[in-house]
Design an enzyme around this catalytic site. Structure first.
Site, PDB file in Angstrom:
ATOM      1  N   VAL A 152      16.588 -23.516  57.316  1.00 16.52           N
ATOM      2  CA  VAL A 152      15.399 -22.664  57.401  1.00 16.52           C
ATOM      3  C   VAL A 152      15.945 -21.293  56.994  1.00 16.52           C
ATOM      4  O   VAL A 152      16.551 -20.599  57.798  1.00 16.52           O
ATOM      5  CB  VAL A 152      14.781 -22.656  58.809  1.00 16.52           C
ATOM      6  CG1 VAL A 152      13.601 -21.697  58.869  1.00 16.52           C
ATOM      7  CG2 VAL A 152      14.346 -24.067  59.211  1.00 16.52           C
ATOM      8  N   PRO A 153      15.776 -20.926  55.725  1.00 16.58           N
ATOM      9  CA  PRO A 153      16.566 -19.851  55.114  1.00 16.58           C
ATOM     10  C   PRO A 153      16.163 -18.424  55.482  1.00 16.58           C
ATOM     11  O   PRO A 153      15.694 -17.642  54.646  1.00 16.58           O
ATOM     12  CB  PRO A 153      16.387 -20.114  53.618  1.00 16.58           C
ATOM     13  CG  PRO A 153      15.025 -20.723  53.525  1.00 16.58           C
ATOM     14  CD  PRO A 153      14.879 -21.567  54.761  1.00 16.58           C
ATOM     15  N   CYS A 154      16.405 -18.057  56.720  1.00 13.03           N
ATOM     16  CA  CYS A 154      16.091 -16.696  57.162  1.00 13.03           C
ATOM     17  C   CYS A 154      16.988 -15.665  56.470  1.00 13.03           C
ATOM     18  O   CYS A 154      16.658 -14.478  56.460  1.00 13.03           O
ATOM     19  CB  CYS A 154      16.188 -16.584  58.676  1.00 13.03           C
ATOM     20  SG  CYS A 154      17.723 -17.152  59.387  1.00 13.03           S
ATOM     21  N   HIS A 155      18.075 -16.126  55.850  1.00 17.49           N
ATOM     22  CA  HIS A 155      18.945 -15.209  55.099  1.00 17.49           C
ATOM     23  C   HIS A 155      18.238 -14.650  53.861  1.00 17.49           C
ATOM     24  O   HIS A 155      18.680 -13.656  53.300  1.00 17.49           O
ATOM     25  CB  HIS A 155      20.255 -15.904  54.698  1.00 17.49           C
ATOM     26  CG  HIS A 155      20.074 -17.091  53.821  1.00 17.49           C
ATOM     27  ND1 HIS A 155      19.823 -18.349  54.337  1.00 17.49           N
ATOM     28  CD2 HIS A 155      20.099 -17.223  52.467  1.00 17.49           C
ATOM     29  CE1 HIS A 155      19.710 -19.204  53.336  1.00 17.49           C
ATOM     30  NE2 HIS A 155      19.862 -18.544  52.187  1.00 17.49           N
TER      31      HIS A 155
END
Length: 183
Positions: A152-155
């Protein structure tokens, strides 16, 4: 395709420790899917020469033989897809996720999952995408509460000005992941 559904959460049964170019990853899963992906330790300087590999798997709860088998399959699939991601061979994940969170958090996390590889956005962009344009701070809080980093690419969330903003696992790791994705 990854879909998040608050009703999918179930307490994790197994935990895996995985070496990676960004540090030691801890993953937890239940028979319904991956529940957590966090960092046990983050390398000050990520190292692309470190291979993504399983260190150990341990039971953290008891379950039926079938539940343990399904849980182990979810972890194996996640490790394989992380290996491909860090090798530059995967641009999206195809895993069942079973993260614990509110309906709002799941909307934010789904918006992150739906964001294409190699792109980025701001909290404001996500708030607009989920039809809650005034919920920018709440989007930030949900992003910070994401229990399944990388997948879950919060970056991919950066400041509205285009600068890197805080990241739970440090700006060096965030920059490494964005560079990996060609951002």
């Amino acid at each position: 395709m990854v879909n998040l559904n608050p009703a999918q959460y179930q307490a994790p049964l197994l935990q895996a420790q995985v070496a990676s170019p960004v540090g030691k990853i801890i993953m937890r899963a239940s028979e319904r899917g991956l529940t957590h992906l966090t960092m046990a330790s983050v390398l000050a300087e990520p190292d692309a020469n470190i291979q993504t590999a399983l260190i150990e798997v341990e039971a953290i709860a008891s379950g039926s033989a079938e539940a343990m088998f399904l849980t182990r399959l979810h972890l194996i699939k996640a490790i394989k897809q992380l290996q491909e991601y860090f090798a530059g061979q995967r641009v999206s994940f195809d895993l069942p996720l079973a993260a614990k969170g509110t309906e709002f958090q799941h909307q934010v996390w789904q918006a992150l999952v739906d964001m294409p590889y190699g792109s980025f956005c701001s909290y404001s962009d996500i708030a607009k995408q989920i039809a809650r344009p005034k919920a920018v701070r709440a989007v930030g809080a949900a992003n910070g509460a994401n229990p399944i980093a990388i997948i879950v690419p919060c970056h991919r969330v950066i400041g509205k000005s285009g600068k890197l903003t805080g990241y739970a696992h440090g700006l060096a790791m965030k920059q490494y992941l964005l560079d990996l994705e060609g951002v």
